[in-house]
Design a protein around this motif. Sequence first.
Motif, PDB file in Angstrom:
ATOM      1  N   THR A 147       0.862  -1.295  -0.171  1.00  0.00           N
ATOM      2  CA  THR A 147       0.041   0.011  -0.060  1.00  0.00           C
ATOM      3  C   THR A 147       0.801   1.345   0.000  1.00  0.00           C
ATOM      4  N   ASP A 148       2.024   1.175   0.304  1.00  0.00           N
ATOM      5  CA  ASP A 148       3.158   2.172   0.253  1.00  0.00           C
ATOM      6  C   ASP A 148       3.873   2.199  -1.022  1.00  0.00           C
ATOM      7  N   ALA A 149       3.630   1.163  -1.927  1.00  0.00           N
ATOM      8  CA  ALA A 149       4.639   0.913  -3.111  1.00  0.00           C
ATOM      9  C   ALA A 149       4.874   2.135  -3.748  1.00  0.00           C
ATOM     10  N   VAL A 150       6.142   2.046  -4.490  1.00  0.00           N
ATOM     11  CA  VAL A 150       6.343   3.016  -5.478  1.00  0.00           C
ATOM     12  C   VAL A 150       6.877   2.127  -6.645  1.00  0.00           C
ATOM     13  N   ALA A 151       6.364   1.939  -8.037  1.00  0.00           N
ATOM     14  CA  ALA A 151       7.011   1.469  -8.940  1.00  0.00           C
ATOM     15  C   ALA A 151       7.317   2.281 -10.054  1.00  0.00           C
ATOM     16  N   GLU A 152       8.413   1.889 -10.527  1.00  0.00           N
ATOM     17  CA  GLU A 152       9.216   2.604 -11.608  1.00  0.00           C
ATOM     18  C   GLU A 152       9.549   1.779 -12.655  1.00  0.00           C
ATOM     19  N   MET A 153       9.552   2.004 -14.067  1.00  0.00           N
ATOM     20  CA  MET A 153       9.709   1.513 -15.041  1.00  0.00           C
ATOM     21  C   MET A 153      10.319   2.416 -16.098  1.00  0.00           C
ATOM     22  N   THR A 154      11.358   1.740 -16.649  1.00  0.00           N
ATOM     23  CA  THR A 154      12.165   2.500 -18.036  1.00  0.00           C
ATOM     24  C   THR A 154      12.342   1.439 -19.109  1.00  0.00           C
ATOM     25  N   ALA A 155      11.587   1.609 -20.314  1.00  0.00           N
ATOM     26  CA  ALA A 155      11.742   0.806 -21.334  1.00  0.00           C
ATOM     27  C   ALA A 155      12.520   1.731 -22.511  1.00  0.00           C
ATOM     28  N   GLN A 156      13.357   0.965 -23.298  1.00  0.00           N
ATOM     29  CA  GLN A 156      14.185   1.520 -24.164  1.00  0.00           C
ATOM     30  C   GLN A 156      13.279   1.284 -25.627  1.00  0.00           C
ATOM     31  N   VAL A 157      13.086   2.381 -26.100  1.00  0.00           N
ATOM     32  CA  VAL A 157      12.204   2.454 -27.491  1.00  0.00           C
ATOM     33  C   VAL A 157      13.063   1.737 -28.393  1.00  0.00           C
ATOM     34  N   ASN A 158      14.423   1.623 -28.628  1.00  0.00           N
ATOM     35  CA  ASN A 158      15.366   0.851 -29.610  1.00  0.00           C
ATOM     36  C   ASN A 158      14.903  -0.626 -29.517  1.00  0.00           C
ATOM     37  N   SER A 159      14.427  -1.024 -28.516  1.00  0.00           N
ATOM     38  CA  SER A 159      14.293  -2.570 -28.214  1.00  0.00           C
ATOM     39  C   SER A 159      12.820  -2.989 -28.930  1.00  0.00           C
ATOM     40  N   VAL A 160      12.087  -2.354 -29.298  1.00  0.00           N
ATOM     41  CA  VAL A 160      10.707  -2.601 -29.832  1.00  0.00           C
ATOM     42  C   VAL A 160      10.926  -3.796 -30.783  1.00  0.00           C
ATOM     43  N   SER A 161       9.910  -4.689 -30.716  1.00  0.00           N
ATOM     44  CA  SER A 161      10.061  -5.693 -31.379  1.00  0.00           C
ATOM     45  C   SER A 161       8.587  -6.339 -31.862  1.00  0.00           C
ATOM     46  N   THR A 162       8.089  -6.280 -33.013  1.00  0.00           N
ATOM     47  CA  THR A 162       7.123  -6.814 -33.729  1.00  0.00           C
ATOM     48  C   THR A 162       7.152  -7.896 -34.461  1.00  0.00           C
ATOM     49  N   ASN A 185       8.858  -8.160 -37.149  1.00  0.00           N
ATOM     50  CA  ASN A 185       9.187  -7.647 -38.429  1.00  0.00           C
ATOM     51  C   ASN A 185      10.138  -6.369 -38.642  1.00  0.00           C
ATOM     52  N   ASP A 186      11.377  -6.842 -38.901  1.00  0.00           N
ATOM     53  CA  ASP A 186      12.486  -5.891 -38.720  1.00  0.00           C
ATOM     54  C   ASP A 186      12.237  -4.708 -39.632  1.00  0.00           C
ATOM     55  N   GLN A 187      11.410  -4.639 -40.713  1.00  0.00           N
ATOM     56  CA  GLN A 187      11.256  -3.363 -41.331  1.00  0.00           C
ATOM     57  C   GLN A 187      10.144  -2.586 -40.692  1.00  0.00           C
ATOM     58  N   ARG A 188       9.233  -3.278 -40.042  1.00  0.00           N
ATOM     59  CA  ARG A 188       8.346  -2.338 -39.248  1.00  0.00           C
ATOM     60  C   ARG A 188       8.891  -1.804 -37.877  1.00  0.00           C
TER      61      ARG A 188
END
Length: 147
Positions: free
Chosen positions: A17-32, A34-37
């Motif tokens: 109930t007193d938690a603090v959540a932090e997240m960082t995601a690197q955009v260059n790691s996007v994966s669909t 499909n390399d071209q996409r």
Amino acid sequence: MLKSVTAIVTSSRPDFTDAVAEMTAQVNSVSTDNDQRDEHLQKADFFDAANFPAITFKSVSFKKAATPGNYTVKGNLTMHGITKPVTLNAFARTGVNPMNNKVTTGFKITGEINRKDYGVGASTPSAIVSETVQLTANAEFVKEIIN
């Protein structure tokens, strides 16, 4: 999917109930898958990874919901240089992991945002790419006691 993500949850209470959540995601790691996409998504008309290399989230509240193990997490999401408040749902379970004998909590966090609110793909019609983006994160944290 973003493949390079770091996250930390800090809490002095076992019920979070007193938690603090932090997240960082690197955009260059996007994966669909499909390399071209993937390359296109990193360009200026979508994520603009050169100028905005990370997506970040930091909670401002972590409150128990009516159903046991469920939480409402409010915080600020920054993407594409724009910060907006978001509300996410979290489901958590804590137990002893039999593989390492450590207290571990698993989280499933869900929510949704509108990509255009963040200027991502602003000129791309919703008939091609949905404006609504489903967020799903699965994470496992091992309890660490800091003195």
